[in-house]
Design an enzyme around this catalytic site. Structure first.
Site, PDB file in Angstrom:
ATOM      1  N   GLU A   1      -8.825   5.411   0.899  1.00 43.39           N
ATOM      2  CA  GLU A   1      -7.960   5.794   2.019  1.00 43.39           C
ATOM      3  C   GLU A   1      -6.563   6.223   1.566  1.00 43.39           C
ATOM      4  O   GLU A   1      -5.564   5.562   1.869  1.00 43.39           O
ATOM      5  CB  GLU A   1      -7.876   4.649   3.030  1.00 43.39           C
TER       6      GLU A   1
ATOM      7  N   GLU B   1     -17.353   3.558   6.067  1.00 40.81           N
ATOM      8  CA  GLU B   1     -17.056   2.189   6.497  1.00 40.81           C
ATOM      9  C   GLU B   1     -17.178   2.080   8.011  1.00 40.81           C
ATOM     10  O   GLU B   1     -16.795   3.003   8.734  1.00 40.81           O
ATOM     11  CB  GLU B   1     -15.614   1.795   6.142  1.00 40.81           C
TER      12      GLU B   1
ATOM     13  N   CYS C   1       2.967   5.571  -6.356  1.00 43.66           N
ATOM     14  CA  CYS C   1       3.625   6.877  -6.392  1.00 43.66           C
ATOM     15  C   CYS C   1       2.582   7.895  -6.853  1.00 43.66           C
ATOM     16  O   CYS C   1       1.891   7.679  -7.843  1.00 43.66           O
ATOM     17  CB  CYS C   1       4.789   6.833  -7.374  1.00 43.66           C
TER      18      CYS C   1
END
Ligand code: GAL
Length: 672
Positions: free
Chosen positions: A156, A315, A121
């Site tokens: 991410e 990446e 959250c």
């Protein structure tokens, strides 16, 4: 233009990637072997600490940073720098057990159980406090470590939470946005429709599966709020690590066109843009060239968020991933090509997920530099090693940037609105694909472009393309008018300017907010086709092309007509127009044209904008990076057959005079 490499200490490009020694603490031999192999492969950076929380704080308040410190020291002693991640992307079990509020509530209203990752959250005060604590401890230990070159904030970012705390914050966000006036919100969301008027902000719930899903305004604001709250969370992490050493740059790995976050908002808080690139190479539904073009668009989009400096390819896989529908290894030559594509497009790094394959769990078969076989003579290892050597040869290119006169507008607001709207045809709006198609047309002309937002300053450009710019937010129309007035060439397409930033339709004909004057036309209707249906356009200077998916029917056309529809009840009416406005030109493409038609428009727009085309052999891409008065030209062969070059040139990588690009080959030359 001065060259500014991102990390001076490295003396050139970053070559490295995600490294998780904590998975191997019981194998000191492997850790030592890693260092040896990294040096052999020309690795000068390791991204450490990603998802390491349970090994850094195995129990609440009991910390163990010793393994990380040892790793950092060993790397640095061996000339390998590190980017340190904050661990907030995955939570330890003790945390979820003791503080359930850290776990997300999903769209059905259920609190998720512990597990997976990227699922915290963003608004929970307790979770933020725990993150501040662990981030602070990391920063205290490492913020002045000589090997630290950047912070990698979380991993991410993404996803949504529907818990009570997020609901509260959402209502507050709405109240702030609408100045506490619920009637303003009612008007903006057109809530008189279906009796949807609210009496107060406390009545508003996020769009949930068992609740309101029919309000365009609610759905859009929820998306904007998700960016807002994620950005707030990220900024708090940044504040913590910066407070220990403000000189260490921060980045967060983006996922290019990821639907869930407006990265432009988040980019403002970062020093460096970085992203994770996993194209589906060697698939069976598009050409290899098109896969490379897709990836090129992503690079351009990421680069354009901070045009004055290089970005990082945070990446990529040296071989394959484990989460595509079909996981194919890169063919020989493709690792070099895809890595140098990133470099050509403005990256100062080639980084991998991951250095070494883990033995178990979800990503055990994800590609890595070091495979389960454990040796340094694999095909993949050798590819990485060869790239390491190449990057050293290209070191002078690091820090240079791309300057271009062309840009494509790509807006998350438009992307979101087009995904919410009940109109057109569900499957064919394809906003991302269409933006990429326009990019491809420029790339085929040898022109690299920036991908900008409609809120960006356009003064640097002479050509701006606005595909399906459905939403015209505040100020966009006047910015575009000024751009054309001052000599710019603007190309817009069907679905332009239908709604304002609240998604209320502009009245008086599309494109709204006065843009119809700029283009000299109004769109009265839009025709959508089923997949097997088509129309055509005929160009006034000869030739025709097919129309698929969409055709707008124009009226009040005062612009010059460049092409007219060939069929249907609107045959003979204007389909492509051009209007001189101030010192520039506004071109309108009312229908979805096949590539040959787009190509004609690009040709015309480029010559009007005074941008030189570059004649390229088929399947070849061209980029130019510049700095310190030197230009580096990159030629990349996006095919598995050799390509003859128009002129012989001296390749910096091989040091030889070359006349051919090998299959998947790349050459780099210095240019005037
Ligand atoms: C990225 C993620 C990495 C790893 C990788 C696999 O999205 O950041 O942690 O999971 O995908 O391709």
């Amino acid at each position: 233009m001065n060259k500014r490499p991102l990390f001076l200490a490295l003396g050139g490009f970053v070559h490295g990637g995600d490294y998780n020694p904590e998975q191997w603490l019981d194998r000191p031999d492997i850790l030592e072997e890693d260092i040896r192999m990294m040096k052999k492969a020309g690795i000068n950076e390791a991204t450490i600490g990603v998802f390491s929380w349970s090994m850094l704080e195995p129990e609440e308040g009991r910390y163990d940073l010793s393994w990380l410190e040892k790793t950092a020291d060993r790397l640095y002693e061996n000339g390998i720098y590190f980017i340190l991640a904050t661990p907030s992307g995955a939570r330890p079990a003790w945390l979820d057990e003791k503080y359930p509020e850290a776990r997300r509530v999903n769209v059905n209203g259920d609190r998720e159980l512990h597990g997976v990752r990227h699922n915290h959250c963003m608004s929970s005060p307790k979770f933020r406090e725990l993150v501040r604590d662990i981030d602070g401890r990391l920063a205290q230990k490492f913020a002045h470590h000589p090997g630290l070159i950047a912070w990698h904030i979380s991993n991410e970012f993404g996803g949504e939470c529907y818990c009570d705390s997020c609901k509260r914050r959402f209502r507050q966000y709405l109240s702030d946005k609408f100045g506490g006036d619920i009637d303003k919100l009612n008007h903006a969301w057109w809530n008189t429709f279906w009796s949807h008027r609210f009496n107060g902000f406390e009545q508003i719930d996020p769009p949930m599966s068992h609740g309101e899903f029919s309000s365009m305004g609610l759905t859009l604001e929820w998306k904007r709020f998700t960016t807002f709250i994620t950005n707030e969370f990220m900024k708090e992490e940044i504040r913590t690590v910066r407070s220990f050493n403000p000189d260490i740059p921060v980045t967060a790995n983006f996922m290019t066109m990821y639907e869930g976050l407006d990265y432009r908002v988040m980019a403002k808080s970062l020093d460096v843009i970085s992203w994770d690139s996993y194209p589906r190479f060697h698939n069976d539904y598009e050409s290899f060239y098109d896969t490379m073009i897709y990836n090129a668009f992503c690079h351009a989009q990421m680069r354009s968020m901070k045009k004055d400096r290089p970005f990082l390819l945070m990446e990529s896989t040296p071989s394959l991933v484990n989460w595509h529908e079909v996981n194919r290894p890169k063919r020989p030559g493709v690792h070099m090509l895809s890595s140098l594509q990133a470099v050509a497009a403005g990256s100062d790094s080639v980084q991998y997920f991951q250095w070494r394959k883990g033995r178990g769990s979800f990503e055990q078969y994800h590609g890595a530099v070091v495979d389960h076989i454990g040796t340094d003579d694999t095909r993949v290892f050798k590819d990485v090693e060869a790239l390491g050597k190449t990057l050293v040869k290209l070191a002078p290119v690091a820090g240079t940037v791309i300057r271009t006169k062309a840009a494509i507008i790509y807006d998350w607001d438009t992307k979101w609105s087009l995904s919410i709207v009940k109109a057109f045809s569900h499957d064919t709006v394809r906003y991302d694909d269409i933006c990429i198609k326009w990019y491809k047309m420029l790339a085929k002309s040898g022109v690299e472009c920036d991908i900008i937002s409609s809120e960006d300053d356009m003064a640097d450009y002479s050509l701006v393309i606005a595909p399906q710019m459905y939403m015209l937010g505040e100020g966009t129309a006047s910015r575009l008018r000024a751009f054309v007035q001052n000599g710019g060439v603007l190309v817009a397409t069907y679905m332009c300017g239908y709604v304002d930033s609240d998604q209320l339709c502009w009245l008086g004909g599309f494109p709204g907010d006065g843009l119809s004057e700029l283009f000299g036309l109004r769109a009265e209707e839009i025709d959508a086709y089923y997949p097997s249906q088509t129309n055509s356009v005929r160009f006034s200077d000869g030739g025709s092309c097919t129309v698929t998916d969409y055709a707008e029917i124009l009226r009040d056309v005062s612009a010059d007509v460049l092409a007219r529809y060939g069929d249907d009840f609107y045959a003979g009416t204007a389909a492509v127009t051009e209007k001189a406005f101030g010192q520039g030109r506004a071109i309108y493409v009312a229908a979805r044209l096949e590539e040959s038609g787009m190509e004609r428009i690009i040709d015309r727009a480029l010559s009007q904008a005074g941008i030189e085309r570059k004649a390229l052999p088929e399947n070849v891409a061209y980029y130019r990076r510049s700095g310190d008065g030197v230009n580096y030209g990159f030629y990349l062969n996006y095919s598995d057959v050799p390509v003859q070059l128009p002129d012989a040139c001296t390749d910096i990588i091989s040091g030889e005079k070359v006349t051919q690009l090998a299959p998947y080959g790349v050459i780099v030359i210095t240019e005037e």
